[in-house]
Design a protein around this motif. Structure first.
Motif, PDB file in Angstrom:
ATOM      1  N   ILE A 193     -67.535  63.434  48.077  1.00 18.99           N
ATOM      2  CA  ILE A 193     -67.838  64.856  48.091  1.00 18.99           C
ATOM      3  C   ILE A 193     -68.546  65.221  46.789  1.00 18.99           C
ATOM      4  CG2 ILE A 193     -65.856  65.359  49.578  1.00 18.99           C
ATOM      5  CD1 ILE A 193     -64.465  66.531  47.053  1.00 18.99           C
ATOM      6  N   ALA A 194     -69.128  66.401  46.741  1.00 15.48           N
ATOM      7  CA  ALA A 194     -69.798  66.863  45.528  1.00 15.48           C
ATOM      8  C   ALA A 194     -68.783  67.077  44.411  1.00 15.48           C
ATOM      9  CB  ALA A 194     -70.547  68.161  45.803  1.00 15.48           C
ATOM     10  N   GLY A 195     -69.197  66.788  43.187  1.00 17.73           N
ATOM     11  CA  GLY A 195     -68.322  67.032  42.053  1.00 17.73           C
ATOM     12  C   GLY A 195     -68.349  65.897  41.055  1.00 17.73           C
ATOM     13  N   PRO A 196     -67.693  66.082  39.924  1.00 14.86           N
ATOM     14  CA  PRO A 196     -67.681  65.066  38.876  1.00 14.86           C
ATOM     15  C   PRO A 196     -66.763  63.899  39.214  1.00 14.86           C
ATOM     16  CG  PRO A 196     -66.330  66.934  38.232  1.00 14.86           C
ATOM     17  CD  PRO A 196     -66.986  67.311  39.526  1.00 14.86           C
ATOM     18  N   VAL A 197     -66.910  62.830  38.438  1.00 15.20           N
ATOM     19  CA  VAL A 197     -66.118  61.608  38.609  1.00 15.20           C
ATOM     20  C   VAL A 197     -65.379  61.332  37.304  1.00 15.20           C
ATOM     21  CG1 VAL A 197     -66.250  59.107  38.978  1.00 15.20           C
ATOM     22  CG2 VAL A 197     -67.679  60.647  40.339  1.00 15.20           C
ATOM     23  N   LEU A 198     -64.143  60.842  37.414  1.00 17.47           N
ATOM     24  CA  LEU A 198     -63.329  60.514  36.246  1.00 17.47           C
ATOM     25  C   LEU A 198     -62.974  59.030  36.276  1.00 17.47           C
ATOM     26  CD1 LEU A 198     -61.498  61.198  33.779  1.00 17.47           C
ATOM     27  CD2 LEU A 198     -59.709  61.825  35.432  1.00 17.47           C
ATOM     28  N   ASP A 199     -63.229  58.345  35.162  1.00 23.85           N
ATOM     29  CA  ASP A 199     -62.844  56.945  34.967  1.00 23.85           C
ATOM     30  C   ASP A 199     -61.695  56.925  33.960  1.00 23.85           C
ATOM     31  OD1 ASP A 199     -62.605  54.230  34.436  1.00 23.85           O
ATOM     32  OD2 ASP A 199     -64.606  54.000  33.586  1.00 23.85           O
TER      33      ASP A 199
ATOM     34  N   GLY B 138     -60.178  70.179  34.405  1.00 27.55           N
ATOM     35  CA  GLY B 138     -61.002  70.297  35.600  1.00 27.55           C
ATOM     36  C   GLY B 138     -60.531  69.389  36.717  1.00 27.55           C
ATOM     37  N   SER B 139     -61.259  69.444  37.825  1.00 25.43           N
ATOM     38  CA  SER B 139     -60.935  68.654  39.006  1.00 25.43           C
ATOM     39  C   SER B 139     -62.141  67.804  39.394  1.00 25.43           C
ATOM     40  CB  SER B 139     -60.546  69.578  40.167  1.00 25.43           C
ATOM     41  OG  SER B 139     -59.380  70.318  39.842  1.00 25.43           O
ATOM     42  N   PHE B 140     -61.873  66.713  40.108  1.00 26.52           N
ATOM     43  CA  PHE B 140     -62.882  65.686  40.309  1.00 26.52           C
ATOM     44  C   PHE B 140     -63.044  65.315  41.776  1.00 26.52           C
ATOM     45  CE2 PHE B 140     -61.281  65.478  36.052  1.00 26.52           C
ATOM     46  CZ  PHE B 140     -62.416  65.274  35.281  1.00 26.52           C
ATOM     47  N   ALA B 141     -64.269  64.912  42.115  1.00 23.82           N
ATOM     48  CA  ALA B 141     -64.542  64.400  43.451  1.00 23.82           C
ATOM     49  C   ALA B 141     -63.934  63.018  43.635  1.00 23.82           C
ATOM     50  CB  ALA B 141     -66.044  64.340  43.692  1.00 23.82           C
ATOM     51  N   ALA B 142     -63.863  62.274  42.543  1.00 20.16           N
ATOM     52  CA  ALA B 142     -63.276  60.936  42.590  1.00 20.16           C
ATOM     53  C   ALA B 142     -62.675  60.590  41.241  1.00 20.16           C
ATOM     54  CB  ALA B 142     -64.328  59.893  42.982  1.00 20.16           C
ATOM     55  N   ILE B 143     -61.564  59.896  41.292  1.00 18.22           N
ATOM     56  CA  ILE B 143     -60.953  59.288  40.109  1.00 18.22           C
ATOM     57  C   ILE B 143     -60.935  57.788  40.351  1.00 18.22           C
ATOM     58  CG2 ILE B 143     -58.858  59.040  38.716  1.00 18.22           C
ATOM     59  CD1 ILE B 143     -58.213  61.959  39.366  1.00 18.22           C
ATOM     60  N   VAL B 144     -61.477  57.037  39.414  1.00 19.01           N
ATOM     61  CA  VAL B 144     -61.513  55.579  39.520  1.00 19.01           C
ATOM     62  C   VAL B 144     -60.747  54.992  38.343  1.00 19.01           C
ATOM     63  CG1 VAL B 144     -63.699  55.600  40.759  1.00 19.01           C
ATOM     64  CG2 VAL B 144     -63.713  55.400  38.276  1.00 19.01           C
TER      65      VAL B 144
ATOM     66  N   VAL C  36     -69.908  62.400  34.763  1.00 25.63           N
ATOM     67  CA  VAL C  36     -68.858  61.392  34.752  1.00 25.63           C
ATOM     68  C   VAL C  36     -68.064  61.502  33.457  1.00 25.63           C
ATOM     69  CG1 VAL C  36     -68.332  58.924  34.808  1.00 25.63           C
ATOM     70  CG2 VAL C  36     -70.190  59.836  36.218  1.00 25.63           C
ATOM     71  N   VAL C  37     -66.769  61.697  33.582  1.00 24.77           N
ATOM     72  CA  VAL C  37     -65.863  61.746  32.436  1.00 24.77           C
ATOM     73  C   VAL C  37     -65.181  60.389  32.305  1.00 24.77           C
ATOM     74  CG1 VAL C  37     -63.834  62.859  31.407  1.00 24.77           C
ATOM     75  CG2 VAL C  37     -65.499  64.218  32.712  1.00 24.77           C
ATOM     76  N   MET C  38     -65.158  59.852  31.097  1.00 25.82           N
ATOM     77  CA  MET C  38     -64.543  58.556  30.833  1.00 25.82           C
ATOM     78  C   MET C  38     -63.490  58.723  29.743  1.00 25.82           C
ATOM     79  SD  MET C  38     -68.186  56.517  30.803  1.00 25.82           S
ATOM     80  CE  MET C  38     -67.502  55.016  30.109  1.00 25.82           C
ATOM     81  N   SER C  39     -62.294  58.198  29.984  1.00 25.91           N
ATOM     82  CA  SER C  39     -61.209  58.401  29.013  1.00 25.91           C
ATOM     83  C   SER C  39     -60.470  57.098  28.749  1.00 25.91           C
ATOM     84  CB  SER C  39     -60.228  59.453  29.530  1.00 25.91           C
ATOM     85  OG  SER C  39     -59.524  58.977  30.672  1.00 25.91           O
ATOM     86  N   ASP C  40     -59.907  57.009  27.534  1.00 24.30           N
ATOM     87  CA  ASP C  40     -59.113  55.856  27.133  1.00 24.30           C
ATOM     88  C   ASP C  40     -58.298  56.256  25.912  1.00 24.30           C
ATOM     89  OD1 ASP C  40     -58.353  53.038  26.271  1.00 24.30           O
ATOM     90  OD2 ASP C  40     -59.740  52.535  27.896  1.00 24.30           O
ATOM     91  N   VAL C  41     -57.321  55.423  25.552  1.00 19.23           N
ATOM     92  CA  VAL C  41     -56.548  55.660  24.321  1.00 19.23           C
ATOM     93  C   VAL C  41     -57.034  54.772  23.176  1.00 19.23           C
ATOM     94  CG1 VAL C  41     -54.464  56.391  25.538  1.00 19.23           C
ATOM     95  CG2 VAL C  41     -54.771  53.966  24.984  1.00 19.23           C
ATOM     96  N   ASN C  42     -57.824  53.761  23.488  1.00 16.71           N
ATOM     97  CA  ASN C  42     -58.269  52.791  22.501  1.00 16.71           C
ATOM     98  C   ASN C  42     -59.533  53.304  21.806  1.00 16.71           C
ATOM     99  OD1 ASN C  42     -59.635  50.549  21.270  1.00 16.71           O
ATOM    100  ND2 ASN C  42     -58.438  49.130  22.518  1.00 16.71           N
ATOM    101  N   GLU C  43     -59.415  53.663  20.536  1.00  9.70           N
ATOM    102  CA  GLU C  43     -60.531  54.269  19.810  1.00  9.70           C
ATOM    103  C   GLU C  43     -61.717  53.310  19.674  1.00  9.70           C
ATOM    104  OE1 GLU C  43     -58.951  55.661  16.133  1.00  9.70           O
ATOM    105  OE2 GLU C  43     -57.691  57.198  17.077  1.00  9.70           O
ATOM    106  N   ARG C  44     -61.429  52.032  19.487  1.00 10.12           N
ATOM    107  CA  ARG C  44     -62.523  51.063  19.378  1.00 10.12           C
ATOM    108  C   ARG C  44     -63.275  50.956  20.695  1.00 10.12           C
ATOM    109  NH1 ARG C  44     -61.935  45.285  16.382  1.00 10.12           N
ATOM    110  NH2 ARG C  44     -61.615  46.760  14.672  1.00 10.12           N
TER     111      ARG C  44
END
Length: 201
Positions: A58-64, A123-129, A85-93
């Protein structure tokens, strides 16, 4: 020994740069010590990317979630330039490498941020991977899976890659309990691609 989901600024650097074909584009990646799958794009991530690319979202952003140095999020962003596309992690490197890799591959439709599970996600996402950080423990993986529902748009989808031996069957049960239903979209070499969709009404 430092794990890939931990921050250790004192860890010695040993950067490597290589090219890899993902989602129809040849991308250049730089990796380093202290990150997951330093030497190549792991098979699970490649299978996840291919599976997501075969879907009609569906239309909308994606989160990794748990993006590491960026192969999943950056390849999807490169292949879908009209999506954010939003990308997130806890590892700063890993995050610093992901940002460098975004620049190196001229991927501008991404936002790369530090977040433990969904703590900093808005926010909300069309897909979370996610290729979740299994070594961080079952509680973290479960929080990623169960917490996804609240961050999906109606009709939004969750895609997860896990090895059978690392808990894919139990993860599928949790996703079924969370979403009402979930399926295995793909099985390859012991890896499962798990899928669930938020009700559209």
């Amino acid at each position: 020994m430092t794990q890939y989901f931990e921050n250790d600024p004192a860890l010695a650097h040993d950067e490597q740069t290589f090219q890899f074909d993902l989602a129809g584009h040849q991308l250049t990646f730089t990796t380093d010590n202290g990150v997951f799958s330093k030497h190549t794009v792991d098979f699970g991530s490649r299978t996840l990317i291919d599976t997501v690319m075969a879907q009609t979202l569906i239309a909308g952003p994606v989160l990794d979630v748990g993006c590491g140095w960026g192969p999943i999020g950056l390849s999807l962003a490169k292949a879908m330039p009209t999506r954010h596309v939003v990308m997130s992690d806890v590892n700063e490197r890993a995050l610093a490498l992901a940002k460098r890799n975004a620049t190196a591959n001229q991927v501008e439709n991404v936002e790369i941020l530090e977040s433990s599970v969904y703590d900093a996600i808005e926010g909300s996402f069309a897909a979370i991977v996610t290729n979740p950080p299994v070594r961080a423990g079952k509680a973290v993986v479960s929080a990623i899976l169960s917490g996804s529902l609240a961050h999906l748009l109606p009709g939004g989808e969750l895609f997860v890659v896990l090895q059978k031996k690392q808990g894919a069957p139990s993860a599928l049960k949790l996703m079924k309990a969370t979403f009402g239903d979930a399926v295995v979209l793909q099985k390859a070499h012991g890896y499962y691609i798990l899928h669930a969709q938020k009700a559209s009404v």
